[in-house]
Design a protein around this motif. Sequence first.
Motif, PDB file in Angstrom:
ATOM      1  N   LEU A   1       0.114 -10.917   7.224  1.00 50.47           N
ATOM      2  CA  LEU A   1       0.234 -11.766   6.043  1.00 50.47           C
ATOM      3  C   LEU A   1       1.335 -12.800   6.237  1.00 50.47           C
ATOM      4  O   LEU A   1       1.125 -13.990   6.066  1.00 50.47           O
ATOM      5  CB  LEU A   1       0.512 -10.926   4.796  1.00 50.47           C
ATOM      6  N   LEU A   2       2.508 -12.349   6.644  1.00 54.85           N
ATOM      7  CA  LEU A   2       3.614 -13.279   6.792  1.00 54.85           C
ATOM      8  C   LEU A   2       3.396 -14.259   7.935  1.00 54.85           C
ATOM      9  O   LEU A   2       4.044 -15.307   7.991  1.00 54.85           O
ATOM     10  CB  LEU A   2       4.924 -12.509   7.022  1.00 54.85           C
ATOM     11  N   ASP A   3       2.492 -13.916   8.873  1.00 56.57           N
ATOM     12  CA  ASP A   3       2.207 -14.844   9.952  1.00 56.57           C
ATOM     13  C   ASP A   3       1.099 -15.815   9.564  1.00 56.57           C
ATOM     14  O   ASP A   3       0.669 -16.634  10.368  1.00 56.57           O
ATOM     15  CB  ASP A   3       1.839 -14.098  11.231  1.00 56.57           C
ATOM     16  N   ALA A   4       0.607 -15.711   8.319  1.00 57.13           N
ATOM     17  CA  ALA A   4      -0.417 -16.638   7.835  1.00 57.13           C
ATOM     18  C   ALA A   4       0.254 -17.809   7.121  1.00 57.13           C
ATOM     19  O   ALA A   4       1.266 -17.649   6.446  1.00 57.13           O
ATOM     20  CB  ALA A   4      -1.364 -15.923   6.870  1.00 57.13           C
ATOM     21  N   ALA A   5      -0.332 -18.988   7.276  1.00 55.11           N
ATOM     22  CA  ALA A   5       0.271 -20.187   6.711  1.00 55.11           C
ATOM     23  C   ALA A   5       0.263 -20.170   5.188  1.00 55.11           C
ATOM     24  O   ALA A   5       1.039 -20.872   4.550  1.00 55.11           O
ATOM     25  CB  ALA A   5      -0.469 -21.419   7.222  1.00 55.11           C
ATOM     26  N   THR A   6      -0.608 -19.371   4.608  1.00 59.81           N
ATOM     27  CA  THR A   6      -0.748 -19.380   3.147  1.00 59.81           C
ATOM     28  C   THR A   6       0.298 -18.542   2.442  1.00 59.81           C
ATOM     29  O   THR A   6       0.433 -18.630   1.223  1.00 59.81           O
ATOM     30  CB  THR A   6      -2.134 -18.847   2.748  1.00 59.81           C
ATOM     31  N   VAL A   7       1.040 -17.723   3.163  1.00 61.79           N
ATOM     32  CA  VAL A   7       1.985 -16.808   2.522  1.00 61.79           C
ATOM     33  C   VAL A   7       3.358 -16.938   3.164  1.00 61.79           C
ATOM     34  O   VAL A   7       3.496 -16.967   4.380  1.00 61.79           O
ATOM     35  CB  VAL A   7       1.502 -15.348   2.633  1.00 61.79           C
TER      36      VAL A   7
ATOM     37  N   VAL B   1      -2.576  -6.953  -4.620  1.00 62.90           N
ATOM     38  CA  VAL B   1      -3.332  -7.936  -3.834  1.00 62.90           C
ATOM     39  C   VAL B   1      -2.349  -8.779  -3.031  1.00 62.90           C
ATOM     40  O   VAL B   1      -1.526  -9.491  -3.616  1.00 62.90           O
ATOM     41  CB  VAL B   1      -4.182  -8.847  -4.742  1.00 62.90           C
ATOM     42  N   PRO B   2      -2.406  -8.732  -1.711  1.00 61.05           N
ATOM     43  CA  PRO B   2      -1.444  -9.470  -0.885  1.00 61.05           C
ATOM     44  C   PRO B   2      -1.770 -10.956  -0.779  1.00 61.05           C
ATOM     45  O   PRO B   2      -2.360 -11.416   0.197  1.00 61.05           O
ATOM     46  CB  PRO B   2      -1.561  -8.770   0.473  1.00 61.05           C
ATOM     47  N   THR B   3      -1.394 -11.721  -1.794  1.00 59.43           N
ATOM     48  CA  THR B   3      -1.583 -13.170  -1.788  1.00 59.43           C
ATOM     49  C   THR B   3      -0.244 -13.838  -2.048  1.00 59.43           C
ATOM     50  O   THR B   3       0.726 -13.194  -2.467  1.00 59.43           O
ATOM     51  CB  THR B   3      -2.577 -13.605  -2.880  1.00 59.43           C
ATOM     52  N   GLN B   4      -0.178 -15.170  -1.814  1.00 61.53           N
ATOM     53  CA  GLN B   4       1.061 -15.897  -2.048  1.00 61.53           C
ATOM     54  C   GLN B   4       1.527 -15.761  -3.493  1.00 61.53           C
ATOM     55  O   GLN B   4       2.710 -15.557  -3.770  1.00 61.53           O
ATOM     56  CB  GLN B   4       0.870 -17.375  -1.708  1.00 61.53           C
TER      57      GLN B   4
ATOM     58  N   SER C   1       0.843  -1.195   0.000  1.00 57.19           N
ATOM     59  CA  SER C   1       0.000   0.000   0.000  1.00 57.19           C
ATOM     60  C   SER C   1       0.873   1.237   0.000  1.00 57.19           C
ATOM     61  O   SER C   1       1.823   1.340   0.771  1.00 57.19           O
ATOM     62  CB  SER C   1      -0.915   0.025   1.238  1.00 57.19           C
ATOM     63  N   LEU C   2       0.548   2.177  -0.880  1.00 56.60           N
ATOM     64  CA  LEU C   2       1.199   3.487  -0.874  1.00 56.60           C
ATOM     65  C   LEU C   2       0.218   4.572  -0.450  1.00 56.60           C
ATOM     66  O   LEU C   2       0.476   5.754  -0.632  1.00 56.60           O
ATOM     67  CB  LEU C   2       1.761   3.798  -2.265  1.00 56.60           C
ATOM     68  N   SER C   3      -0.917   4.149   0.121  1.00 51.87           N
ATOM     69  CA  SER C   3      -1.960   5.111   0.476  1.00 51.87           C
ATOM     70  C   SER C   3      -1.845   5.601   1.908  1.00 51.87           C
ATOM     71  O   SER C   3      -2.476   6.587   2.271  1.00 51.87           O
ATOM     72  CB  SER C   3      -3.345   4.483   0.265  1.00 51.87           C
ATOM     73  N   THR C   4      -1.047   4.910   2.738  1.00 52.31           N
ATOM     74  CA  THR C   4      -0.944   5.328   4.134  1.00 52.31           C
ATOM     75  C   THR C   4       0.311   6.161   4.350  1.00 52.31           C
ATOM     76  O   THR C   4       1.363   5.902   3.766  1.00 52.31           O
ATOM     77  CB  THR C   4      -0.923   4.118   5.074  1.00 52.31           C
ATOM     78  N   MET C   5       0.182   7.148   5.220  1.00 49.78           N
ATOM     79  CA  MET C   5       1.301   8.038   5.506  1.00 49.78           C
ATOM     80  C   MET C   5       2.486   7.277   6.073  1.00 49.78           C
ATOM     81  O   MET C   5       3.651   7.543   5.728  1.00 49.78           O
ATOM     82  CB  MET C   5       0.863   9.128   6.486  1.00 49.78           C
ATOM     83  N   GLY C   6       2.218   6.286   6.933  1.00 50.94           N
ATOM     84  CA  GLY C   6       3.304   5.525   7.536  1.00 50.94           C
ATOM     85  C   GLY C   6       4.141   4.794   6.504  1.00 50.94           C
ATOM     86  O   GLY C   6       5.378   4.813   6.556  1.00 50.94           O
ATOM     87  N   ASN C   7       3.484   4.143   5.537  1.00 49.43           N
ATOM     88  CA  ASN C   7       4.221   3.417   4.501  1.00 49.43           C
ATOM     89  C   ASN C   7       5.025   4.356   3.618  1.00 49.43           C
ATOM     90  O   ASN C   7       6.157   4.060   3.219  1.00 49.43           O
ATOM     91  CB  ASN C   7       3.255   2.600   3.645  1.00 49.43           C
ATOM     92  N   ILE C   8       4.445   5.505   3.290  1.00 50.66           N
ATOM     93  CA  ILE C   8       5.142   6.469   2.438  1.00 50.66           C
ATOM     94  C   ILE C   8       6.393   6.988   3.139  1.00 50.66           C
ATOM     95  O   ILE C   8       7.471   7.084   2.546  1.00 50.66           O
ATOM     96  CB  ILE C   8       4.206   7.624   2.061  1.00 50.66           C
ATOM     97  N   ARG C   9       6.264   7.307   4.417  1.00 54.58           N
ATOM     98  CA  ARG C   9       7.415   7.844   5.145  1.00 54.58           C
ATOM     99  C   ARG C   9       8.476   6.768   5.377  1.00 54.58           C
ATOM    100  O   ARG C   9       9.677   7.052   5.376  1.00 54.58           O
ATOM    101  CB  ARG C   9       6.955   8.462   6.463  1.00 54.58           C
ATOM    102  N   THR C  10       8.044   5.534   5.588  1.00 55.43           N
ATOM    103  CA  THR C  10       9.002   4.441   5.718  1.00 55.43           C
ATOM    104  C   THR C  10       9.764   4.241   4.414  1.00 55.43           C
ATOM    105  O   THR C  10      10.992   4.067   4.407  1.00 55.43           O
ATOM    106  CB  THR C  10       8.288   3.141   6.118  1.00 55.43           C
ATOM    107  N   LEU C  11       9.041   4.268   3.296  1.00 55.27           N
ATOM    108  CA  LEU C  11       9.675   4.121   1.989  1.00 55.27           C
ATOM    109  C   LEU C  11      10.669   5.250   1.739  1.00 55.27           C
ATOM    110  O   LEU C  11      11.785   5.025   1.245  1.00 55.27           O
ATOM    111  CB  LEU C  11       8.609   4.097   0.896  1.00 55.27           C
TER     112      LEU C  11
END
Length: 334
Positions: free
Chosen positions: A125-131, A96-99, A65-75
């Motif tokens: 996501l990374l704590d899910a068994a599917t990804v 889409v965050p899928t495997q 996601s590039l829509s949140t301020m936190g992600n933009i500032r981290t990037l």
Amino acid sequence: MADVARLAGVSSQTVSRVSNGFPGVTEETRQQVMAAMRELGYRPNSAARALKRGEFRTLGVITFSLSTMGNIRTLEAIATSAAQQGYAVTLLPVAVPTQDEVNGAFSRLGELAVDAVIVIMEIHLLDAATVSLPPGVQVVVADSDAGDRYTVVDTDQVGGARDAVRHLLALGHDTVWHLAGPEDSFAAQRRAHAWRTTLTEAGRNPPPLVRGDWSAESGYRAGLRLADEQDCTAVFAANDQMALGLLRALHERGRKVPDDVSVVGFDDIAEAASFLPPLTTIHQDFAEVGRLCVEGVLSKIRRPEHDAPTGQGTTLVPTRLVLRDSTAPPPSHR
């Protein structure tokens, strides 16, 4: 390279040393070679040089996601820190965050030739068994709940939320309402859990949680609901943008901040000091998060044997409470 060597009157080996930045060339000779390069329009072949050295001096960044301020500032912080280390950044947003999407992103980054990958993964996501992330790839993850499987760098979400709630309780408020972020956000979940735990430990009953989606508009909608709660005298908003919408809603409903309702945000965005009133908030050190992400992934590149098992785990970057004018004792204490 041979043309440059002939024009500069030096050997091809000297041209190679200059183009690769190796020592052992006098400044006069280097300037002579550089002038010949400019005259002939010659630029070193970075791809060939990367293949020869076995490194591309490029870090891949995957974000969902590039829509949140936190992600933009981290990037932004990652890109700045990488540049200081002489690395470029290749960004690959994933819709889409899928495997399948994760695997596809890593495949595309492999084709783009990167040395390692930083994943900005706000959602669970990374704590899910599917990804899972492909094996054999040097990876650091920012903002995720995957510390047992990957190297993670994150803000101290729990400590920041705890400080926000404790500040409001110390002012004399009976309890603190919470305007939370989206359910699938790791950061939002951590902040909400810390809010609830801190109130319970203080012997206070947590009010019903009100949820937004990080946007100012969702904060405004939630604020209209909170304004009707006459016993609501303090609100901890999970980010500053939702706090901005909340301030507007309270103003429209005639609830003065901080006279009637105190508000604390989270992030300390650049505009927080210009809110009306200036917003008390929790400061996140995005620059430090970015620096540690780059430092961690470069360490893996240079010393891959340290990646497992000691390379895993989570590094938390401390937060701090920034006091401004949006908090005060409740009306009953004045």
